[in-house]
Scaffold this motif. Structure first.
Motif, short mmCIF file in Angstrom:
data_model
loop_
_atom_site.label_atom_id
_atom_site.label_comp_id
_atom_site.label_asym_id
_atom_site.label_seq_id
_atom_site.Cartn_x
_atom_site.Cartn_y
_atom_site.Cartn_z
N GLN A 10 24.50 23.47 -30.02
CA GLN A 10 23.78 22.77 -28.96
C GLN A 10 24.44 22.96 -27.60
O GLN A 10 23.92 22.50 -26.58
N GLU B 142 15.53 8.65 -26.45
CA GLU B 142 15.18 9.96 -27.00
C GLU B 142 16.46 10.67 -27.42
O GLU B 142 17.56 10.30 -27.01
N TRP B 143 16.28 11.70 -28.24
CA TRP B 143 17.41 12.42 -28.79
C TRP B 143 17.67 13.72 -28.03
O TRP B 143 16.76 14.34 -27.48
N LEU B 144 18.94 14.13 -28.01
CA LEU B 144 19.26 15.50 -27.63
C LEU B 144 19.02 16.43 -28.81
O LEU B 144 18.60 17.57 -28.65
N LEU B 145 19.31 15.94 -29.99
CA LEU B 145 18.99 16.64 -31.24
C LEU B 145 18.43 15.58 -32.19
O LEU B 145 19.14 14.65 -32.57
N SER C 125 26.35 14.03 -16.25
CA SER C 125 26.33 12.91 -17.19
C SER C 125 27.53 12.03 -16.94
O SER C 125 28.45 12.39 -16.20
N PHE D 66 27.35 21.63 -26.63
CA PHE D 66 27.91 20.36 -26.20
C PHE D 66 29.40 20.34 -26.51
O PHE D 66 29.85 20.93 -27.50
N HIS E 163 28.81 17.01 -20.18
CA HIS E 163 29.05 17.12 -21.62
C HIS E 163 28.70 18.50 -22.13
O HIS E 163 28.94 18.82 -23.29
N ARG E 164 28.10 19.34 -21.26
CA ARG E 164 27.68 20.69 -21.67
C ARG E 164 28.85 21.67 -21.69
O ARG E 164 29.79 21.54 -20.90
N LEU F 8 28.24 11.29 -25.70
CA LEU F 8 27.50 11.74 -26.88
C LEU F 8 27.73 10.81 -28.06
O LEU F 8 28.87 10.44 -28.37
N ALA G 75 22.48 11.73 -29.63
CA ALA G 75 21.86 11.04 -28.50
C ALA G 75 22.88 10.94 -27.37
O ALA G 75 24.09 11.02 -27.60
N GLN G 76 22.37 10.78 -26.16
CA GLN G 76 23.23 10.70 -24.98
C GLN G 76 23.16 9.30 -24.37
O GLN G 76 22.08 8.74 -24.20
#
Length: 370
Positions: free
Chosen positions: A266, A341-344, A179, A268, A217-218, A240, A357-358
């Motif tokens: 998550q 789209e969302w990550l969560l 990312s 993150f 970001h993980r 993020l 969101a990313q």
């Protein structure tokens, strides 16, 4: 707080140059020996000193981000040696010779910015900048500056030195970028063959490399840490966006707890949060503002009409009744991130609702040319 720059001279020619530099570069303080006083020093906020410059150097080190000394290189090396502390905190030090022929980056070339400072000073006095940092000379990745212009944070400096050595010694280096901004190669030549770029840790798993630069970001799992960070540096890009909805009067402690807990769930990194987003009704919410201030996060706000431009999987008539928007955290996160789209999508915990969101970027392999 430190001030940006100090210019120091101990000779007649040096005084001439620092006085001229003071007019050309903003936020710079000037120091020179009182025997060269011209009578206008007080009006120009120039500081005069007596005796050896070594007596004022410890104070200058504490007060300034960069120090330009119009003194011989050997003398400067001897004077600053006893007061050096750490590469992450020592100021940038540049030396200019008495004729203004060379501006030499001496200390904190990368992290402190001495290399760039040497170039700036050289351009103003007509000197040649002297940069000896290997990555600059070879025009390759500077490990301690990688992604800095984008706001990336280095998770740990523990392996920065051996990884830097691997880069400049042309050993096999993997850049694993999951990312963040992919526009970090700004030299007018292809990426060297010994540096391999991949989009994920999974892709790098089959590769052979001696050192790694990991941008994600993980939160890495234990196996990934052993594989990629035994001789690697981990960078946290600011990608993020946290969409936050909360009841009026929700405490900063509760909001922060939900954010930290959710990011951990998550997998993150908190360091990769770029900003928070919410409805404009919450732009003065004390608890939310307090959390943003603590972490240095920007707060983006949107009107109900703006939030309603986002199609939601589960629009809420209840939220609409109180706010005029069918959702807060989900659309605010997408709008602020520029994502689709969302990550969560949404999680509600007590008085807080959070979405993640990313910020989207092209694949690094699409941008970096060989």
């Amino acid at each position: 707080m430190k001030r940006p720059l100090a210019f120091v001279a101990i000779t007649k020619h040096g005084v001439h140059m620092v006085r001229r530099l003071q007019e050309q570069l903003e936020q710079a303080d000037v120091y020179y020996m009182d025997k060269f006083a011209r009578g206008d020093e007080a009006a120009r906020s120039i500081v005069l000193f007596q005796g050896s410059v070594k007596h004022i150097l410890p104070d200058l080190f504490r007060r300034y981000d960069g120090i330009v000394l119009f003194i011989s290189l050997g003398a400067v090396v001897r004077m600053i040696a006893p007061i050096l502390q750490d590469k992450k905190t020592d100021p940038a030090v540049v030396v200019v010779d008495d004729k203004g022929k060379f501006a030499i980056s001496v200390l904190s070339g990368h992290l402190g910015g001495a290399n760039e400072l040497a170039k700036r000073v050289a351009a103003q006095v007509g000197a040649t900048p002297v940069i000896t940092t290997a990555s600059d000379v070879q025009q390759t990745i500077a490990v301690d500056l990688f992604g800095r212009s984008f706001g990336w944070e280095i998770e740990s400096f523990a392996k920065a030195t051996p990884v830097s050595a691997a880069v400049v010694n042309e050993e096999r280096v993997a850049v694993i970028q999951e990312s963040g901004e992919p526009y970090w190669w700004d030299y007018d030549r292809p990426l060297p063959d010994h540096i391999r770029v991949v989009d994920s840790c999974a892709e790098a798993d089959q590769a052979k490399f001696d050192a790694a630069l990991v941008v994600t970001h993980r939160l890495l799992d234990e196996q990934e840490e052993q594989r990629y960070l035994h001789n690697g540096v981990l960078y946290r890009p600011k990608v993020l966006v946290l969409g936050i909805g909360c009841n009026k009067g929700t405490s900063a402690e509760e909001i922060e707890h939900v954010i930290v807990q959710t990011l951990n769930e998550q997998r993150f990194s908190l360091r990769s949060v770029r900003n928070v987003a919410t409805i404009d009704l919450k732009k003065e919410e004390p608890g939310l503002l307090s959390v943003c201030k603590k972490y240095g996060w920007r707060l983006d706000t949107y009107t109900p009409d703006e939030l309603n431009t986002v199609t939601l999987p589960d629009p809420s008539p209840t939220v609409y009744r109180y706010t005029g928007a069918y959702g807060v955290s989900e659309p605010a996160a997408l709008l602020s991130a520029g994502a689709t789209e969302w990550l969560l999508t949404k999680k509600k915990a007590g008085n807080v609702t959070i979405s993640i969101a990313q910020v989207p970027f092209p694949s690094v392999k699409e941008v970096i040319r060989r």
